[in-house]
Scaffold this motif. Structure first.
Motif, PDB file in Angstrom:
ATOM      1  N   PHE A   1       1.601  -9.181   9.132  1.00 43.70           N
ATOM      2  CA  PHE A   1       2.035  -7.602   9.260  1.00 43.70           C
ATOM      3  C   PHE A   1       1.522  -6.320  10.732  1.00 43.70           C
ATOM      4  O   PHE A   1       0.325  -6.372  11.065  1.00 43.70           O
ATOM      5  CB  PHE A   1       1.572  -6.645   8.315  1.00 43.70           C
TER       6      PHE A   1
ATOM      7  N   ARG B   1      -3.155  -4.416   6.164  1.00 45.70           N
ATOM      8  CA  ARG B   1      -2.643  -4.368   4.878  1.00 45.70           C
ATOM      9  C   ARG B   1      -3.225  -3.135   4.532  1.00 45.70           C
ATOM     10  O   ARG B   1      -3.947  -2.566   4.301  1.00 45.70           O
ATOM     11  CB  ARG B   1      -4.109  -5.787   4.266  1.00 45.70           C
TER      12      ARG B   1
ATOM     13  N   ALA C   1       3.938  -3.422   6.495  1.00 45.28           N
ATOM     14  CA  ALA C   1       2.852  -3.514   5.728  1.00 45.28           C
ATOM     15  C   ALA C   1       3.554  -2.910   4.032  1.00 45.28           C
ATOM     16  O   ALA C   1       3.262  -3.595   2.486  1.00 45.28           O
ATOM     17  CB  ALA C   1       1.431  -3.355   5.506  1.00 45.28           C
TER      18      ALA C   1
ATOM     19  N   ALA D   1      -0.152  -7.682   0.639  1.00 47.50           N
ATOM     20  CA  ALA D   1       0.385  -7.035   1.332  1.00 47.50           C
ATOM     21  C   ALA D   1      -1.013  -6.457   1.138  1.00 47.50           C
ATOM     22  O   ALA D   1      -0.564  -4.934   2.579  1.00 47.50           O
ATOM     23  CB  ALA D   1       1.474  -5.762   0.796  1.00 47.50           C
TER      24      ALA D   1
END
Lengths: 145, 145
Positions: free
Chosen positions: A11, A123, A17, A36
């Motif tokens: 991401f 994250r 994210a 994630a």
């Protein structure tokens, strides 16, 4: 923690994210959900009214338990505040939650999400959700006269 | 927002700003409390069970309302997780709260605090507190045998 054949996503922004988090939540996909999150012992997750879960294993177990039920949830974020710096970002919002396919059951939560820029991209490191108080109808509608 | 004759403090770390926040909370000092916050429209404060307050004026009004009561609170943070980067820091903890001078009334909240490094030092930009669920006594004490 990524299953064989699935490449862990990178991401490139906190917003990416956050989107992955809510998509995994709606899809009830534990592996996508944990992709994630940072793989870290310092991650924290608080579901509305629930205990505080700390560390990767506890956070994953919490999602597994939540996704084991039949409840299908859909989310819409409102009144979003985002504060971003080079290494850490905070998202605060009101989560409007719809339960079930007919959308008849609705609720709202207040959430704080924090994202960390890791070597594997942005994250989540914190999700704190708590029930939003019920709004008084007269406040929302204003006076009649 | 600092009253005449009082120099606004410069907090050189997120921990210093957090300490100032809880000291102002215990002292019920609105000016000291707001000196721990960034003067920003994007600050967010959620008291346990309360509505989400966004922006400097709303956050200040919330503390004024809270401090208007006679309740004297004392805080002890437990299970603290701190994630610090150069520009933003997150603190997650269980807040053990004692009410009154004899300490007979106790409660617990789960809190997320976020601090931003501003030109005036580290300042709070988010306080999200929600009631901690009541722990089952047998869990805390463990088995007798």
């Amino acid at each position: 923690m990524t299953p064989p054949g699935r490449t862990p996503p990178i991401f490139t922004s906190p917003a990416d994210a956050a989107l992955a988090f809510y998509q995994a939540f709606e899809a009830r996909d534990v592996d996508a959900m944990m992709a994630a999150w940072a793989e870290d012992e310092d991650i924290v997750c608080v579901h509305p009214g629930g205990t505080r879960l700390v560390g990767y294993d506890a956070v994953r177990a919490g999602w597994e338990q939540l996704f084991a039920s039949d409840a299908r949830l859909a989310f819409r974020l409102d009144q979003v505040v985002m504060i971003e710096t080079v290494g850490l970002a905070m998202q605060s919002a009101v989560e409007h939650v719809t339960l079930g396919t007919d959308g008849s059951q609705r609720g709202a939560a207040i959430c704080t999400n924090v994202f960390l820029r890791t070597p594997s991209g942005w994250r989540m490191v914190m999700h704190h959700a708590s029930p939003a108080p019920v709004q008084v109808a007269s406040e929302a509608k204003g006076p009649l006269h």
